[in-house]
Design a protein around this motif. Structure first.
Motif, short mmCIF file in Angstrom:
data_model
loop_
_atom_site.label_atom_id
_atom_site.label_comp_id
_atom_site.label_asym_id
_atom_site.label_seq_id
_atom_site.Cartn_x
_atom_site.Cartn_y
_atom_site.Cartn_z
N MET A 37 0.85 -1.18 0.00
CA MET A 37 0.00 0.00 0.00
C MET A 37 0.89 1.23 0.00
N SER A 38 0.31 2.40 -0.14
CA SER A 38 1.08 3.64 -0.12
C SER A 38 1.47 3.99 1.31
N LYS A 39 2.29 5.03 1.46
CA LYS A 39 2.75 5.42 2.79
C LYS A 39 1.64 6.09 3.62
N ALA A 40 0.68 6.72 2.97
CA ALA A 40 -0.35 7.48 3.69
C ALA A 40 -1.13 6.64 4.70
N PRO A 41 -1.64 5.44 4.34
CA PRO A 41 -2.36 4.63 5.34
C PRO A 41 -1.46 4.19 6.50
N VAL A 42 -0.19 3.92 6.21
CA VAL A 42 0.74 3.52 7.26
C VAL A 42 0.98 4.69 8.21
N ARG A 43 1.12 5.89 7.65
CA ARG A 43 1.32 7.08 8.48
C ARG A 43 0.11 7.28 9.40
N THR A 44 -1.09 7.12 8.86
CA THR A 44 -2.31 7.25 9.67
C THR A 44 -2.34 6.18 10.76
N ALA A 45 -1.92 4.96 10.40
CA ALA A 45 -1.87 3.87 11.38
C ALA A 45 -0.90 4.20 12.51
N PHE A 46 0.23 4.81 12.18
CA PHE A 46 1.19 5.20 13.21
C PHE A 46 0.55 6.15 14.23
N PHE A 47 -0.25 7.10 13.75
CA PHE A 47 -0.90 8.04 14.67
C PHE A 47 -1.90 7.31 15.57
N LYS A 48 -2.63 6.36 15.02
CA LYS A 48 -3.58 5.58 15.82
C LYS A 48 -2.84 4.73 16.85
N LEU A 49 -1.72 4.16 16.46
CA LEU A 49 -0.92 3.35 17.38
C LEU A 49 -0.30 4.22 18.48
N ARG A 50 0.05 5.42 18.13
CA ARG A 50 0.55 6.36 19.15
C ARG A 50 -0.53 6.64 20.20
N ASP A 51 -1.78 6.78 19.75
CA ASP A 51 -2.87 7.11 20.66
C ASP A 51 -3.14 6.01 21.68
N VAL A 58 8.63 10.63 17.12
CA VAL A 58 9.57 11.69 17.47
C VAL A 58 9.79 12.57 16.24
N PRO A 59 9.39 13.84 16.29
CA PRO A 59 9.56 14.72 15.13
C PRO A 59 11.02 14.75 14.66
N GLN A 60 11.19 14.68 13.36
CA GLN A 60 12.50 14.72 12.71
C GLN A 60 13.39 13.51 13.03
N ALA A 61 12.83 12.54 13.75
CA ALA A 61 13.64 11.36 14.11
C ALA A 61 13.01 10.05 13.64
N GLY A 62 11.70 9.93 13.72
CA GLY A 62 11.05 8.71 13.27
C GLY A 62 10.02 8.17 14.24
N THR A 63 9.54 6.97 13.94
CA THR A 63 8.53 6.29 14.75
C THR A 63 9.15 5.03 15.34
N TYR A 64 8.92 4.82 16.63
CA TYR A 64 9.54 3.71 17.35
C TYR A 64 8.49 2.91 18.11
N VAL A 65 8.67 1.59 18.17
CA VAL A 65 7.84 0.75 19.03
C VAL A 65 8.05 1.23 20.47
N PHE A 66 6.98 1.25 21.25
CA PHE A 66 7.11 1.74 22.62
C PHE A 66 8.16 0.95 23.39
N SER A 67 8.79 1.62 24.33
CA SER A 67 9.91 1.04 25.07
C SER A 67 9.67 1.24 26.56
N PRO A 68 8.87 0.36 27.19
CA PRO A 68 8.44 0.60 28.58
C PRO A 68 9.56 0.42 29.60
N ARG A 69 9.53 1.27 30.61
CA ARG A 69 10.41 1.13 31.77
C ARG A 69 9.61 0.46 32.88
#
Length: 231
Positions: A37-51, A58-69
């Motif tokens: 698929m195109s990048k747009a649906p994945v980008r939208t999915a990233f925002f939903k996963l963030r929520d 991270v702006p200007q750095a990328g998207t990361y799987v959460f890293s719990p302490r």
């Protein structure tokens, strides 16, 4: 299902199941190619996963799987215990016969999955057991609040259940204890057992990232994403 929902579901499952590691960097372009698929649906999915706290953007750095302490695990489990025990009390007032019947059926499914070694099915029914209390509470705000951390908690529990020890057998026994207390009308005892069951994750030997630098975070090769999302 829309492409963004499909991307959300596929990436969420990969994080929760442990196929994607805590703290690793996610490539929007390569995941889009792997999902065809195109990048747009994945980008939208990233925002939903963030929520729902499964990724960090991270702006200007990328998207990361959460890293719990450890502190994050304590906060999430405390939040979950508050919601589930409140949901238990409300659901038993609101729909006790349905709750008991549903929990009995879930326990049977858990036992079958445990006996056959179907761990994916066991984990799904384990989660379903807990969701009964918030879904049957009669309060529409409880499920919304619960969903904020449900996936992150599930990801932690999957990794715990896949580790050393007899965690699943212990967990199954605790589920039966909670149901028995409810059937006997011992609501306070059931709530205490439920809280203890949830909070035990804080004493478990979870392998959590420690001070992982995002600059050194793992990024997968394109062929790895294709294999991970195959089918």
């Amino acid at each position: 299902m829309s492409l963004s929902n499909e991307a959300f579901t596929r990436i969420r499952e990969a994080i929760v199941s442990g196929k994607l590691d805590f703290g690793e960097r996610l490539s929007e372009m390569q995941i889009a190619e792997a999902l065809e698929m195109s990048k747009a649906p994945v980008r939208t999915a990233f925002f939903k996963l963030r929520d729902i706290r499964l990724v960090t953007i991270v702006p200007q750095a990328g998207t990361y799987v959460f890293s719990p302490r450890r502190e994050d695990v304590l906060e999430m489990s405390t939040f979950r215990a508050v919601l589930e025990t409140a949901g238990m009390r409300l659901s038993m007032q609101h729909a006790a016969p349905v709750v008991i019947e549903t929990l009995e059926a879930t326990i049977e499914q858990m036992e079958k999955a445990l006996g056959s070694g179907n761990w994916a099915q066991y984990e799904a029914t384990d989660m379903a057991f807990h969701e009964v209390f918030v879904r049957a509470s009669g309060n529409s705000f409880l499920p919304q609040a619960y969903d904020l951390t449900a996936s992150a908690i599930q990801a932690l529990r999957v990794r715990l259940q896949g580790g050393e020890g007899d965690y699943r057998q212990q967990s199954f026994g605790e589920h039966k204890m909670i149901l028995a207390a409810l059937k006997d009308g011992r609501l306070d005892a059931a709530a205490r057992a439920l809280e203890d069951h949830i909070m035990v994750i804080n004493e478990a030997r979870l392998h959590l990232p420690e001070g992982t630098s995002r600059a050194r975070a793992r990024t997968r090769a394109p062929e790895e994403y294709k294999a991970l999302f195959a089918g």
